[in-house]
Scaffold this active site. Structure first.
Site: not given
Ligand code: CTP
Length: 402
Positions: A212-214, A280
């Site tokens: 995943g990402n932030h 994102a």
């Protein structure tokens, strides 16, 4: 969420028996999320107390140009009051007050504020049935209409005189409904449908792990709210986040992976006027997703990744009438890279974030962006809250359709 939420309202109360109903009216405005300042004419204080209205509005009530009993008291600045308001509502509006509004007879603070105000003015007449039909009253209605004031017509029913007929001030609930409907009909994105993507995507490694990402999704959620607040019908396609739109008119479609976001976007894209890709999206995902939880048997572990579909580019390929807005998060040669993305993804506008700007990027309440349109017109913006950036982006859409 009511269109009245956050609106600054001046309620002008004049001397008619219906003034007692303004206590309910103030409550309803406050309940809808509006801020209310009350101006009373001196005659109206015999019908409802300033203490009642100041308590309900949570603001001091203004009656005179200054407080005669308090030498240190300040002059009530009617110009500031008039400029503060998003709109004014005069309720009840007596025949006397309407006549003063028509002629500019400025002998009280309410009329002085009315004459200074640049905002829309609503008025809810209240009087006996014969007064309501008198040619002089009818000519006041005509003149006020000509000035652009908006009448909330009186209702039929029992009157204070004991007679029955037209002239009762509209009930507070009906005044609120009338103003909400009028404001909604004037919202700049009314009739437009907007798709927004937000948040991260999660790309499964096995049933319990993902890449995943932030991204928190805040920028996309703020855009969805800002667009809905301006009257658009909004579909928000959101990756995993704990956020909820503030405006309950936003339709949220929750997805997890880039592939699911791709499918959802293509389902809605044909029917929308605008698409804004603020998500994102993962650029790569595990090529093979393990059916069972992977055991830590080996000293090292390699995951082979494959490219996800570029959702925004795929929308750019099929777009017809749609306005397409993308984001670019860059760390070097920002403007050049953003311009390339405009061409590669067939965008109308790109919102560029540079990670070199402090205050921009993931997990921050602020953002510093540069707008670049398809003609490569570059507009750097100040550091702002994400809510303000969202409003700026939505205003770009408003000016496109203006
Ligand atoms: N985007 C998308 N689908 C993807 C990747 C990105 O829709 N699979 C969208 C993002 O929502 C954003 C824009 O494309 O609006 C730019 O994303 P970004 O990651 O900055 O650019 P990329 O095109 O992925 O290029 P690179 O990562 O090489 O900079």
């Amino acid at each position: 969420m009511s269109v009245l939420s956050g609106k600054k309202v001046i309620l002008g109360v004049t001397g008619g028996i219906a003034a007692y109903k303004t206590a309910s009216l103030v409550r309803l405005f406050i309940k809808a999320g509006a801020q209310v300042q009350v101006i009373m004419t001196p005659a109206s204080v015999d019908f409802v107390t300033p203490l009642t209205l100041s308590t309900l509005s949570k603001n001091p009530v203004h009656i005179n140009f200054f407080n005669e009993e308090d030498e240190s008291a300040q002059w009530n600045n009617h110009v500031d009051l008039g400029l503060w308001a998003d709109f004014m509502i005069i309720a009840p509006a007596t025949a006397n007050t309407m006549s003063k509004m028509v002629n500019g007879n400025c002998d009280n603070l309410l009329i002085a504020t009315y004459l200074s105000a640049k905002c829309p003015v609503y008025y809810a007449p209240a009087m006996d049935l014969d007064m309501y039909k008198h040619p002089s009253t009818l000519s006041s209605f005509e003149a006020l209409k000509h000035f652009g004031n908006i009448m909330i017509p009186a209702e039929n029913g029992e009157l204070a005189s004991g007679l029955s007929g037209e002239g009762r001030m509209a009930e507070p609930e009906n005044i609120i409904a009338f103003i909400e409907k009028d404001l909604e009909s004037k919202l700049p994105l009314r009739g437009k449908k907007i798709l927004v993507t937000a948040g991260p995507t999660y790309e499964a490694i096995d049933p319990v792990r993902f890449i995943g990402n932030h991204s928190t999704g805040k920028m996309g959620y703020d855009i969805a709210d800002a667009a809905a607040n301006m009257g658009a019908e909004v579909v928000l396609i959101s990756g995993p986040t704990h956020l909820k739109p503030k405006n309950d008119a936003v339709t949220v479609v929750r997805i997890s992976s880039a592939e699911e976001m791709y499918t959802a976007c293509h389902e809605y894209f044909d029917s929308v006027d605008v698409a804004i890709a603020a998500a994102a999206v993962a650029d790569y995902r595990p090529k093979n997703v393990a059916a069972q939880k992977i055991k830590k048997n080996d000293a090292s572990f390699t995951i082979e990744l494959e490219k996800t579909k570029d959702i925004l580019a795929s929308l750019g390929q099929i777009k017809k009438k749609q306005l397409l807005i993308g984001f670019a998060l860059e760390t070097e040669n920002e403007i050049e890279h953003a311009k390339q993305k405009i061409q590669k993804k067939n965008l109308d506008l790109i919102v560029l974030n540079s990670l070199n700007d402090s205050g921009a990027g993931f997990g921050k309440p602020t953002n510093k962006v540069t707008f670049i349109d398809k003609n490569f017109v570059i507009e750097p913006q100040e550091l702002k809250s994400k809510e303000e950036v969202a409003v700026d982006i939505v205003n770009k859409i408003v000016s496109h359709y203006a």
